[in-house]
Design a protein around this motif. Structure first.
Motif, PDB file in Angstrom:
ATOM      1  N   VAL A 129       0.853  -1.202   0.000  1.00 11.49           N
ATOM      2  CA  VAL A 129       0.000   0.000   0.000  1.00 11.49           C
ATOM      3  C   VAL A 129       0.883   1.245   0.000  1.00 11.49           C
ATOM      4  O   VAL A 129       0.637   2.207  -0.740  1.00 11.49           O
ATOM      5  N   GLU A 130       1.922   1.218   0.814  1.00  8.88           N
ATOM      6  CA  GLU A 130       2.817   2.376   0.879  1.00  8.88           C
ATOM      7  C   GLU A 130       3.545   2.587  -0.457  1.00  8.88           C
ATOM      8  O   GLU A 130       3.760   3.732  -0.883  1.00  8.88           O
ATOM      9  N   THR A 131       3.909   1.496  -1.118  1.00  5.23           N
ATOM     10  CA  THR A 131       4.570   1.609  -2.427  1.00  5.23           C
ATOM     11  C   THR A 131       3.653   2.322  -3.422  1.00  5.23           C
ATOM     12  O   THR A 131       4.105   3.189  -4.184  1.00  5.23           O
ATOM     13  N   ILE A 132       2.370   2.000  -3.391  1.00  2.00           N
ATOM     14  CA  ILE A 132       1.411   2.673  -4.284  1.00  2.00           C
ATOM     15  C   ILE A 132       1.278   4.146  -3.895  1.00  2.00           C
ATOM     16  O   ILE A 132       1.351   5.036  -4.745  1.00  2.00           O
ATOM     17  N   ARG A 133       1.100   4.396  -2.608  1.00  2.00           N
ATOM     18  CA  ARG A 133       0.865   5.780  -2.150  1.00  2.00           C
ATOM     19  C   ARG A 133       2.036   6.688  -2.457  1.00  2.00           C
ATOM     20  O   ARG A 133       1.858   7.878  -2.708  1.00  2.00           O
ATOM     21  N   SER A 134       3.235   6.143  -2.415  1.00  2.00           N
ATOM     22  CA  SER A 134       4.421   6.989  -2.576  1.00  2.00           C
ATOM     23  C   SER A 134       4.988   6.970  -3.988  1.00  2.00           C
ATOM     24  O   SER A 134       5.970   7.649  -4.274  1.00  2.00           O
ATOM     25  N   HIS A 135       4.351   6.209  -4.896  1.00  2.00           N
ATOM     26  CA  HIS A 135       4.954   6.079  -6.219  1.00  2.00           C
ATOM     27  C   HIS A 135       4.799   7.356  -7.034  1.00  2.00           C
ATOM     28  O   HIS A 135       3.702   7.903  -7.139  1.00  2.00           O
ATOM     29  N   PRO A 136       5.887   7.833  -7.644  1.00  2.00           N
ATOM     30  CA  PRO A 136       5.817   9.093  -8.382  1.00  2.00           C
ATOM     31  C   PRO A 136       4.936   9.046  -9.624  1.00  2.00           C
ATOM     32  O   PRO A 136       4.500  10.101 -10.101  1.00  2.00           O
ATOM     33  N   LEU A 137       4.646   7.886 -10.146  1.00  2.00           N
ATOM     34  CA  LEU A 137       3.810   7.797 -11.342  1.00  2.00           C
ATOM     35  C   LEU A 137       2.330   7.607 -11.024  1.00  2.00           C
ATOM     36  O   LEU A 137       1.498   7.527 -11.934  1.00  2.00           O
ATOM     37  N   LEU A 138       2.003   7.537  -9.738  1.00  2.00           N
ATOM     38  CA  LEU A 138       0.597   7.471  -9.331  1.00  2.00           C
ATOM     39  C   LEU A 138       0.309   8.697  -8.468  1.00  2.00           C
ATOM     40  O   LEU A 138       1.010   8.939  -7.486  1.00  2.00           O
ATOM     41  N   PRO A 139      -0.712   9.497  -8.814  1.00  2.00           N
ATOM     42  CA  PRO A 139      -0.936  10.760  -8.105  1.00  2.00           C
ATOM     43  C   PRO A 139      -1.426  10.541  -6.678  1.00  2.00           C
ATOM     44  O   PRO A 139      -1.918   9.462  -6.333  1.00  2.00           O
ATOM     45  N   ASP A 140      -1.301  11.583  -5.862  1.00  2.00           N
ATOM     46  CA  ASP A 140      -1.765  11.496  -4.474  1.00  2.00           C
ATOM     47  C   ASP A 140      -3.247  11.165  -4.396  1.00  2.00           C
ATOM     48  O   ASP A 140      -3.713  10.571  -3.425  1.00  2.00           O
ATOM     49  N   SER A 141      -3.984  11.554  -5.433  1.00  2.00           N
ATOM     50  CA  SER A 141      -5.426  11.298  -5.445  1.00  2.00           C
ATOM     51  C   SER A 141      -5.763   9.822  -5.679  1.00  2.00           C
ATOM     52  O   SER A 141      -6.899   9.401  -5.470  1.00  2.00           O
ATOM     53  N   PHE A 142      -4.781   9.039  -6.118  1.00  2.00           N
ATOM     54  CA  PHE A 142      -5.014   7.615  -6.354  1.00  2.00           C
ATOM     55  C   PHE A 142      -5.005   6.900  -5.007  1.00  2.00           C
ATOM     56  O   PHE A 142      -3.992   6.843  -4.316  1.00  2.00           O
ATOM     57  N   GLY A 143      -6.126   6.346  -4.625  1.00  2.00           N
ATOM     58  CA  GLY A 143      -6.249   5.734  -3.306  1.00  2.00           C
ATOM     59  C   GLY A 143      -5.636   4.349  -3.239  1.00  2.00           C
ATOM     60  O   GLY A 143      -5.523   3.653  -4.252  1.00  2.00           O
ATOM     61  N   ALA A 144      -5.223   3.952  -2.044  1.00  2.00           N
ATOM     62  CA  ALA A 144      -4.714   2.597  -1.842  1.00  2.00           C
ATOM     63  C   ALA A 144      -5.100   2.133  -0.451  1.00  2.00           C
ATOM     64  O   ALA A 144      -4.920   2.857   0.528  1.00  2.00           O
ATOM     65  N   SER A 145      -5.632   0.934  -0.372  1.00  2.00           N
ATOM     66  CA  SER A 145      -5.959   0.354   0.925  1.00  2.00           C
ATOM     67  C   SER A 145      -5.580  -1.115   0.921  1.00  2.00           C
ATOM     68  O   SER A 145      -5.427  -1.728  -0.148  1.00  2.00           O
ATOM     69  N   GLY A 146      -5.415  -1.681   2.115  1.00  2.00           N
ATOM     70  CA  GLY A 146      -4.938  -3.055   2.220  1.00  2.00           C
ATOM     71  C   GLY A 146      -5.797  -3.907   3.119  1.00  2.00           C
ATOM     72  O   GLY A 146      -6.391  -3.416   4.091  1.00  2.00           O
ATOM     73  N   PHE A 147      -5.862  -5.176   2.778  1.00  2.00           N
ATOM     74  CA  PHE A 147      -6.645  -6.138   3.546  1.00  2.00           C
ATOM     75  C   PHE A 147      -5.912  -7.476   3.602  1.00  2.00           C
ATOM     76  O   PHE A 147      -5.104  -7.789   2.726  1.00  2.00           O
ATOM     77  N   VAL A 148      -6.250  -8.264   4.617  1.00  2.00           N
ATOM     78  CA  VAL A 148      -5.860  -9.678   4.639  1.00  2.00           C
ATOM     79  C   VAL A 148      -7.137 -10.513   4.566  1.00  2.00           C
ATOM     80  O   VAL A 148      -8.080 -10.302   5.340  1.00  2.00           O
ATOM     81  N   TYR A 149      -7.147 -11.422   3.612  1.00  2.00           N
ATOM     82  CA  TYR A 149      -8.267 -12.355   3.406  1.00  2.00           C
ATOM     83  C   TYR A 149      -7.962 -13.626   4.178  1.00  2.00           C
ATOM     84  O   TYR A 149      -6.858 -14.183   4.074  1.00  2.00           O
ATOM     85  N   GLU A 150      -8.934 -14.070   4.948  1.00  2.00           N
ATOM     86  CA  GLU A 150      -8.747 -15.304   5.701  1.00  2.00           C
ATOM     87  C   GLU A 150      -9.335 -16.462   4.912  1.00  2.00           C
ATOM     88  O   GLU A 150     -10.553 -16.486   4.668  1.00  2.00           O
ATOM     89  N   VAL A 151      -8.500 -17.402   4.520  1.00  2.16           N
ATOM     90  CA  VAL A 151      -8.965 -18.453   3.614  1.00  2.16           C
ATOM     91  C   VAL A 151     -10.020 -19.361   4.265  1.00  2.16           C
ATOM     92  O   VAL A 151     -10.860 -19.936   3.567  1.00  2.16           O
ATOM     93  N   GLU A 152      -9.998 -19.447   5.587  1.00  2.53           N
ATOM     94  CA  GLU A 152     -10.957 -20.331   6.255  1.00  2.53           C
ATOM     95  C   GLU A 152     -12.364 -19.733   6.301  1.00  2.53           C
ATOM     96  O   GLU A 152     -13.358 -20.454   6.267  1.00  2.53           O
ATOM     97  N   THR A 153     -12.451 -18.407   6.430  1.00  2.00           N
ATOM     98  CA  THR A 153     -13.753 -17.764   6.615  1.00  2.00           C
ATOM     99  C   THR A 153     -14.170 -16.934   5.412  1.00  2.00           C
ATOM    100  O   THR A 153     -15.305 -16.440   5.381  1.00  2.00           O
ATOM    101  N   VAL A 154     -13.294 -16.711   4.467  1.00  2.00           N
ATOM    102  CA  VAL A 154     -13.432 -15.859   3.277  1.00  2.00           C
ATOM    103  C   VAL A 154     -13.701 -14.389   3.627  1.00  2.00           C
ATOM    104  O   VAL A 154     -14.136 -13.627   2.771  1.00  2.00           O
ATOM    105  N   ARG A 155     -13.386 -13.987   4.859  1.00  2.00           N
ATOM    106  CA  ARG A 155     -13.588 -12.584   5.242  1.00  2.00           C
ATOM    107  C   ARG A 155     -12.308 -11.792   5.033  1.00  2.00           C
ATOM    108  O   ARG A 155     -11.212 -12.320   5.210  1.00  2.00           O
ATOM    109  N   ILE A 156     -12.474 -10.508   4.674  1.00  2.00           N
ATOM    110  CA  ILE A 156     -11.315  -9.625   4.570  1.00  2.00           C
ATOM    111  C   ILE A 156     -11.308  -8.673   5.770  1.00  2.00           C
ATOM    112  O   ILE A 156     -12.349  -8.184   6.197  1.00  2.00           O
ATOM    113  N   GLU A 157     -10.087  -8.432   6.280  1.00  2.00           N
ATOM    114  CA  GLU A 157      -9.904  -7.491   7.387  1.00  2.00           C
ATOM    115  C   GLU A 157      -8.905  -6.435   6.950  1.00  2.00           C
ATOM    116  O   GLU A 157      -7.855  -6.761   6.388  1.00  2.00           O
ATOM    117  N   PRO A 158      -9.191  -5.161   7.244  1.00  2.00           N
ATOM    118  CA  PRO A 158      -8.228  -4.117   6.871  1.00  2.00           C
ATOM    119  C   PRO A 158      -6.943  -4.251   7.677  1.00  2.00           C
ATOM    120  O   PRO A 158      -6.969  -4.700   8.822  1.00  2.00           O
TER     121      PRO A 158
END
Ligand SMILES: [Zn+2]
Length: 159
Positions: A129-158
């Motif tokens: 996520v930080e690589t996207i947020r700080s990349h010079p070829l992607l503007p500050d307005s380009f959002g980035a968020s991260g999650f972990v998907y749990e394979v047992e429950t199929v739920r995503i957590e930020p």
């Protein structure tokens, strides 16, 4: 049945009921997903995506590396996406080996390759996520968020 026969048959079935042949190229929901190639993950299902909705960029680990950035830059600048969602997952195969392991297994031809394993999924997602947020070829307005998907429950957590 061979793999070729299996996929051909499945495609014929899919095509017989398909009625969205005029979708525009730019993703309708204006976002991109970066996730792992793991066979247990079906991003279209677990994120509610239909054809034409989003770019889905997959690799071993769901890493944001130079190749992922190449795709995201094209996704944003040429095809209008405004946000990326990075999704790692529990039980990722990338947690199970080191570069030294693979270099020993594969020999000299592999020695110069960084296979990019990592020891902590949530931490690796945060880095991506930080690589996207700080990349010079992607503007500050380009959002980035991260999650972990749990394979047992199929739920995503930020993360
Ligand atoms: Zn994985």
């Amino acid at each position: 049945m061979s793999v070729v026969d299996e996929v051909t048959e499945a495609n014929q079935s899919y095509a017989s009921g398909f009625a969205k042949g005029d979708l525009p190229m730019p993703p309708g929901r204006k976002f991109a997903v970066v996730t792992c190639m793991d066979a247990r993950l079906d991003p279209a299902r677990f994120l509610g995506l239909e054809e034409g909705d989003a770019h889905v960029i997959r690799n071993a680990g769901g890493l944001v590396n130079d190749e992922t950035i190449r795709s995201l830059v094209i996704s944003h600048h040429l095809l209008g996406t405004q946000e990326a969602v990075v999704i790692g997952h529990t039980g990722c195969g990338m947690l199970t080996f080191t570069n030294a392991d693979l270099h020993e297994k594969l020999g000299p031809d592999a020695e110069s390759i960084d296979f990019q394993p990592f020891p902590d999924v949530a931490e690796r997602v945060r880095q991506s996520v930080e690589t996207i947020r700080s990349h010079p070829l992607l503007p500050d307005s380009f959002g980035a968020s991260g999650f972990v998907y749990e394979v047992e429950t199929v739920r995503i957590e930020p993360v």
